[in-house]
Design a protein around this motif. Structure first.
Motif, mmCIF file in Angstrom:
data_model
loop_
_atom_site.group_PDB
_atom_site.id
_atom_site.type_symbol
_atom_site.label_atom_id
_atom_site.label_comp_id
_atom_site.label_asym_id
_atom_site.label_seq_id
_atom_site.Cartn_x
_atom_site.Cartn_y
_atom_site.Cartn_z
ATOM 1 N N THR A 96 0.828 -1.204 0.000
ATOM 2 C CA THR A 96 0.000 0.000 0.000
ATOM 3 C C THR A 96 0.859 1.250 0.000
ATOM 4 O O THR A 96 0.622 2.185 -0.772
ATOM 5 N N ALA A 97 1.886 1.271 0.856
ATOM 6 C CA ALA A 97 2.751 2.447 0.932
ATOM 7 C C ALA A 97 3.484 2.656 -0.391
ATOM 8 O O ALA A 97 3.596 3.786 -0.879
ATOM 9 N N SER A 114 1.177 4.100 -3.185
ATOM 10 C CA SER A 114 0.851 5.518 -3.050
ATOM 11 C C SER A 114 2.063 6.378 -3.374
ATOM 12 O O SER A 114 1.939 7.455 -3.949
ATOM 13 N N ARG A 116 2.344 6.582 -7.158
ATOM 14 C CA ARG A 116 1.332 7.497 -7.706
ATOM 15 C C ARG A 116 1.708 8.946 -7.450
ATOM 16 O O ARG A 116 1.586 9.796 -8.329
ATOM 17 N N ASN A 144 -1.755 10.371 2.477
ATOM 18 C CA ASN A 144 -2.714 9.978 1.440
ATOM 19 C C ASN A 144 -3.321 8.611 1.682
ATOM 20 O O ASN A 144 -4.426 8.333 1.267
ATOM 21 N N VAL A 145 -2.521 7.698 2.272
ATOM 22 C CA VAL A 145 -2.991 6.324 2.406
ATOM 23 C C VAL A 145 -3.286 5.964 3.848
ATOM 24 O O VAL A 145 -3.382 4.795 4.184
ATOM 25 N N PRO A 184 -6.571 3.500 4.119
ATOM 26 C CA PRO A 184 -6.323 2.075 3.850
ATOM 27 C C PRO A 184 -5.375 1.451 4.861
ATOM 28 O O PRO A 184 -5.561 0.289 5.252
ATOM 29 N N LEU A 185 -4.376 2.211 5.325
ATOM 30 C CA LEU A 185 -3.430 1.642 6.295
ATOM 31 C C LEU A 185 -4.129 1.322 7.613
ATOM 32 O O LEU A 185 -3.823 0.316 8.255
ATOM 33 N N ASP A 209 -13.586 2.900 1.616
ATOM 34 C CA ASP A 209 -13.727 2.488 0.228
ATOM 35 C C ASP A 209 -15.174 2.665 -0.221
ATOM 36 O O ASP A 209 -16.006 1.795 -0.002
#
Lengths: 301, 324
Positions: free
Chosen positions: A180-181, A184, A187, A215-216, A219-220, A297
């Motif tokens: 995930t990290a 991001s 991106r 930003n994440v 989700p984290l 989400d």
């Protein structure tokens, strides 16, 4: 990415799902009970002088033959079950949270670095992550535990049981954080605000942690919740298999392993009470994880 | 297709080398092999001689090459604990775990796939709600608790089924099977359900999600508009399109089933590979741990390879991308 809900929307969603409220309550109660165990538990299960064999195998207080001193009965050593469960949950949670922190720091650190540096380093980290992902968590944890046993002199093993367990479980859970990290970072790297920060000469570490990581966060948080449940389960499984914590400092898994000896006799409370506590805790955390995922989400709504 | 296969083969070879390196490091650097093999009363010069004889003073790359060579030719060394050849110990345990794993996988597929299709086609039915709650429990309740519950219910309370061991086994050319005796089947039921339940929930959720995705696509809507019979749409058009992810997960799950059997085998005292691995961890029996690691790595690599090849066979787009 504008995936977050406003506060009122989140509250509205919460109000619609009594299951989530119940889960949050269960988790909160369990965590509070575990955290405050030394204050609220009737006795100290680690203190051999505080219990005696005379009180062994008492059923819970509300059953015939029960003793009001032992609300949920005692085990064969005369240990109070309430105290044993609270202290056991405390150990399980400490190890679970420790392993989670280990996994998060390692995973997020590696993920950010891999996304930022790219090239061979990125490829290497992601290949390791692939292999790790193919290996079930329980195997990784067992293997790390076995290696630690081999490396440490036998006298030192008991003192470092908890750090070894934290590392063994943490090492099997870092991949989701890293992926995930990394995603991001990849991106964001070409976005204008990051390019501007680079041009201004901001230190890369500051860019990664201040500009990119937030930003994440959503989700984290979801990954962390689900992984906390996995970490607690892994610890319980390892202790149940007899490679986790020893019997004189029992976690929930150890209590269940001890309780297995009473499966055939009538003392159901020694086995089923810690089991019920463990399952309730893990189900509650998982339900909350599902809820958080729905919040972060919007596609799932 | 050929270059695609060749590249995947080379990749697999490198992964296996990496796993072997890990096993070698485990064997060579965790604990001292010589002091494990000798007693306390062995003289230092004897230990030194043994060290030279075993080649432990050679350069590390040479030792690693020899280690890989031994593995490839089937020489897995000796257990520190039982002094038996590791290869024999593992070969004795493979049938038990393989039979358990296959039956568990079968249970998870036979229930999971139809369950997932049903849940996707009837999202509001009470049966679906029950299935989904069931999968939530299947994910949250640890495997060993499910095992204990089953033992308590069917072994202790009802007394229908045995709760430990394999029951009667029959030896067929060195393969000890419990699938040929009624006793063996009875002993297999509870462990197989315990092991298969987690995979079952995964399969069910996956099939349901994939099926729901496919049912929303245009070609299904068009088939509906054409007025094709629902059965044809559901099974010939929709289900077939869910096959690629389902095949992947099922194949990869089999590796997971073998690995997870550690827990199930411990609960039911099932004399398989998992129990052997657990014992070897308890006694720091490094050679057995190292070979188990290589074996599991090999199973995963082979399954991955098969999945990729199946992919290419099922979905031509992957073949084209692979060739480019």
């Amino acid at each position: 990415m504008r995936a977050f809900l406003s506060q009122s929307e989140a509250l509205h969603l919460l109000a619609r799902s009594p299951l989530v409220i119940a889960a949050a309550l269960v988790a909160l109660l369990a965590i509070a009970g575990a955290a405050l165990a030394p204050l609220i538990a009737p006795s100290d299960p680690y203190d051999l002088a505080s219990f005696s064999l005379v009180d062994g195998l008492r059923p819970p207080a509300f059953l015939e033959g029960g003793d009001t001193r032992f609300l949920l009965g005692t085990d064969d050593q005369g240990r109070d079950m309430v105290s044993a469960i609270l202290y056991g949950a405390r150990l399980s949670l400490v190890i679970g949270l420790g392993a989670l922190a280990f996994a998060a720091i390692l995973g997020i650190g590696l993920g950010l670095a891999a996304g930022w540096i790219g090239g061979r380093f990125d490829a290497l980290v992601m290949r390791i992550a692939d292999v790790q992902l193919a290996l079930p968590a329980i195997l990784t944890a067992l293997l790390v535990d076995g290696i630690a046993r081999g490396l440490l002199p036998s006298g030192a093993r008991d003192e470092v049981r908890i750090p070894v367990l934290v590392a063994a479980i943490g090492l099997s859970l870092w991949v989701d954080f890293a992926r995930t990290a990394r995603a991001s970072t990849l991106r964001a790297k070409n976005e204008d605000y990051v390019q501007a920060a680079i041009a201004m000469g901001v230190h890369p570490a500051r860019i990664l942690f201040v500009e990119i990581l937030p930003n994440v966060l959503g989700p984290l948080v979801v990954i962390a919740t689900v992984d906390l449940a996995s970490a607690i389960l892994l610890e319980a499984t390892l202790s149940f298999l007899g490679v986790g914590l020893p019997a004189d400092a029992p976690s929930l898994g150890t209590l269940i392993r001890i309780g297995m000896q009473f499966l055939l006799s009538g003392e159901w409370w020694i086995l089923w009470l810690p089991t019920a506590f463990l399952v309730a805790l893990v189900v509650a955390i998982n339900v909350m994880g599902d809820f958080l995922r729905e919040i972060f989400d919007p596609r799932l709504r | 297709m050929i270059p695609f296969i060749a590249r995947r083969l080379v990749q697999s070879l490198f992964v296996m080398l990496a796993v072997a390196a890990l096993a070698f490091a485990l064997f060579r650097f965790v604990g001292d092999p010589v002091s494990q093999m000798t007693g306390v009363e062995t003289a230092p010069q004897d230990m030194e001689r043994l060290r030279v004889e075993l080649g432990l003073t050679d350069p590390i790359p040479l030792q690693f090459a020899r280690f890989v060579g031994d593995l490839v030719t089937g020489d897995f060394g000796y257990s520190y604990r039982t002094r038996q050849p590791v290869g024999e110990m593992i070969a004795q345990r493979v049938p038990a775990t393989l039979e358990l794993g296959l039956v568990a996988l079968l249970i998870s597929l036979v229930v999971g796939i139809p369950g997932g299709i049903y849940a996707a086609l009837h999202p509001r039915a009470p049966g679906t709600q029950a299935l989904l709650v069931g999968t939530l429990i299947g994910v949250s309740v640890p495997t060993f608790v499910i095992g204990i519950l089953l033992i308590f219910l069917f072994g202790v309370k009802l007394g229908w089924l045995p709760t430990f061991g394999r029951g009667g086994t029959v030896d067929i050319g060195g393969w000890r099977t419990s699938l040929l005796t009624l006793d063996g089947w009875r002993a297999l039921i509870l462990p197989a359900i315990t092991l298969g339940l987690y995979q079952l929930t995964l399969t069910l959720r996956l099939v349901r999600a994939e099926m729901m995705d496919v049912m929303r696509t245009d070609h299904i809507r068009f088939a509906m508009a054409r007025g094709l019979p629902l059965g044809t749409i559901h099974y010939r058009h929709a289900f077939r399109n869910t096959l690629v992810p389902v095949v992947t997960i099922v194949a990869l799950q089999f590796g997971g089933v073998i690995a997870f059997s550690v827990v199930t085998e411990s609960v039911f005292q099932w004399p398989g590979l998992g129990l052997l691995f657990l014992e070897s961890i308890r006694f720091v029996d490094i050679p057995v741990m190292a070979v188990y690691l290589v074996l599991i790595g090999f199973v995963f690599v082979v399954l991955n390879l098969l999945v990729d090849l199946l992919y290419a066979a099922i979905d031509p787009r992957i073949r084209v991308a692979g060739a480019a």
